[in-house]
Design an enzyme around this catalytic site. Structure first.
Site, PDB file in Angstrom:
ATOM      1  N   GLU A 105       1.016  -1.105  -0.388  1.00 42.16           N
ATOM      2  CA  GLU A 105       0.047   0.069  -0.051  1.00 42.16           C
ATOM      3  C   GLU A 105       0.544   1.240   0.414  1.00 42.16           C
ATOM      4  O   GLU A 105       0.552   1.793  -0.315  1.00 42.16           O
ATOM      5  CB  GLU A 105      -1.089  -0.342   1.133  1.00 42.16           C
ATOM      6  CG  GLU A 105      -1.965  -1.389   1.328  1.00 42.16           C
ATOM      7  CD  GLU A 105      -1.184  -2.540   2.458  1.00 42.16           C
ATOM      8  OE1 GLU A 105      -1.905  -3.687   2.836  1.00 42.16           O
ATOM      9  OE2 GLU A 105       0.108  -2.471   2.101  1.00 42.16           O
ATOM     10  N   TRP A 156      19.815 -39.370 -14.080  1.00 40.83           N
ATOM     11  CA  TRP A 156      18.304 -37.998 -13.447  1.00 40.83           C
ATOM     12  C   TRP A 156      18.026 -38.421 -13.828  1.00 40.83           C
ATOM     13  O   TRP A 156      17.832 -39.381 -15.250  1.00 40.83           O
ATOM     14  CB  TRP A 156      19.402 -36.630 -14.052  1.00 40.83           C
ATOM     15  CG  TRP A 156      19.865 -36.132 -13.483  1.00 40.83           C
ATOM     16  CD1 TRP A 156      21.744 -35.284 -13.927  1.00 40.83           C
ATOM     17  CD2 TRP A 156      19.758 -35.459 -12.631  1.00 40.83           C
ATOM     18  NE1 TRP A 156      22.361 -34.944 -12.952  1.00 40.83           N
ATOM     19  CE2 TRP A 156      21.232 -34.454 -11.726  1.00 40.83           C
ATOM     20  CE3 TRP A 156      19.333 -34.792 -11.133  1.00 40.83           C
ATOM     21  CZ2 TRP A 156      21.735 -34.268 -10.873  1.00 40.83           C
ATOM     22  CZ3 TRP A 156      19.728 -34.254  -9.901  1.00 40.83           C
ATOM     23  CH2 TRP A 156      20.863 -33.973  -9.706  1.00 40.83           C
TER      24      TRP A 156
END
Length: 355
Positions: free
Chosen positions: A46, A164
């Site tokens: 704000e 992987w």
């Protein structure tokens, strides 16, 4: 409000433990000022929006993704700033559950004669700060379990080899999920087998708050020189009371969370993390811990990467779960998101009610 939410997302990797908040000051369809909360201790959304709008904010509407704060913390109350700026209306996506706010910001604005509307895009605002809401309302972080598996549901070969399964794009994607978390949770078995760093690796220049590394290590087996003990991120070791503390762990942050049977209390670990301002926990561990979190109702979300490979029947399973007596007892998952990441499929799922 959609614009304010997009602004709030800019703090996805940097605001913790604070919530991600965005604000737009507008008059009709004309945007006068915008802001987002970048980091704890810095001005809130704000304030930035009001600075940009200047005097034009008087009589305008402020769209805020979370209820403006009403207390003095590390920054002054945002509700006071909105009142001082003379805004005519404030539209709030979601109330702030934090006890020092929790409706007090809304009350202060209305007492000043400002019109307040609450609930616009509430669900989206809740999702953006799901870990913050979990920590405040449930007393534990939001737990997201990351899994990488083959098409036949395997996560590693029989000897533990897992690098992987997924491709480069999926592994890069995981780094962004790590970066949005406040802590990365694993276990000593993973530390001993893979010696992971459990840190965030993003492209140069992208800001993030290094997540805490939380290791479940019943007998304090984490060895000297382990990557999780380096200085790239803080680390806490959860252990049993009877564990002998080796010399290299004498100065480490350690927490006793033993159960009466000698195991570790996962509820206690998550409670400690919540007390230490951890909003989201990203879990990267083996099938035992991941399965235990799901079985105990502590896994709020599964982030699953499915690679187009097969590892065979002797490879390790994705999760270790209790056996089922019948199909009516199966674990039902709700799919929130499904997308292609490189050659792999990424699924974001949450446990649904047991069938």
């Amino acid at each position: 409000m959609a614009h304010a939410l997009r602004l709030a997302e800019r703090g996805l990797h940097t605001t913790q433990p604070n919530p991600r908040v965005g604000c737009v000051i507008a008059r009709g369809e004309t945007v006068l000022g915008t802001g987002w909360h970048p980091k704890a201790g810095q001005p809130h959304a704000e304030v930035f929006a009001l600075r940009e709008a200047g005097e034009a904010a008087r009589g305008a509407t402020a769209y805020v993704t979370l209820e403006p704060c009403a207390h003095h913390g590390r920054t002054p109350p945002c509700a006071d700033a909105l009142i001082a700026a003379g805004v005519g209306r404030v539209v709030i996506a979601h109330e702030d559950p934090f006890d020092k706010v929790a409706g007090k910001g809304i009350e202060k604005l209305r007492a000043a004669g400002i019109g307040v509307q609450v609930g616009l895009m509430r669900d989206a605002a809740h999702e953006l700060n799901i870990g913050f809401f979990s920590r405040i309302q449930r007393g534990r972080p939001w737990v997201r379990v990351k899994l990488a598996m083959s098409l036949d549901g395997r996560t590693a070969l029989a000897d533990g080899s897992s690098k992987w399964i997924t491709g480069d794009a999926a592994r890069a994607d995981v780094q962004r999920w790590r970066a949005r978390a406040s802590a990365i949770l694993s276990a000593s078995g993973t530390v001993l087998a893979d010696n992971p760093h459990l840190t965030v690796r993003l492209p140069a220049g992208e800001a993030f708050v290094p997540p805490l590394r939380a290791i479940l290590d019943t007998h304090l087996r984490t060895p000297a020189g382990a990557n999780v003990l380096d200085e790239n991120a803080p680390t806490v070791l959860f252990h049993a009371a009877a564990a002998e503390v080796p010399a290299h762990l004498q100065e480490a942050t350690r927490v006793d969370i033993r159960r009466d049977d000698g195991g570790l209390d996962l509820h206690a670990a998550l409670h400690w993390l919540a007390l230490n301002d951890i909003n989201e926990v990203h879990v990267e561990a083996g099938p035992v811990l991941c399965g235990a979190l799901l079985a105990k109702g502590l896994a709020d979300e599964l982030l699953v990467y499915v690679a187009p490979v097969l590892l065979g029947s002797t490879a390790r399973p994705m999760l270790e779960l209790p056996p089922l007596d019948d199909m009516a007892s199966r674990w039902q998952m709700e799919t929130l998101d499904r997308r292609q990441v490189g050659d792999d499929m990424r699924l974001l799922m949450r446990p649904a009610a047991r069938a």
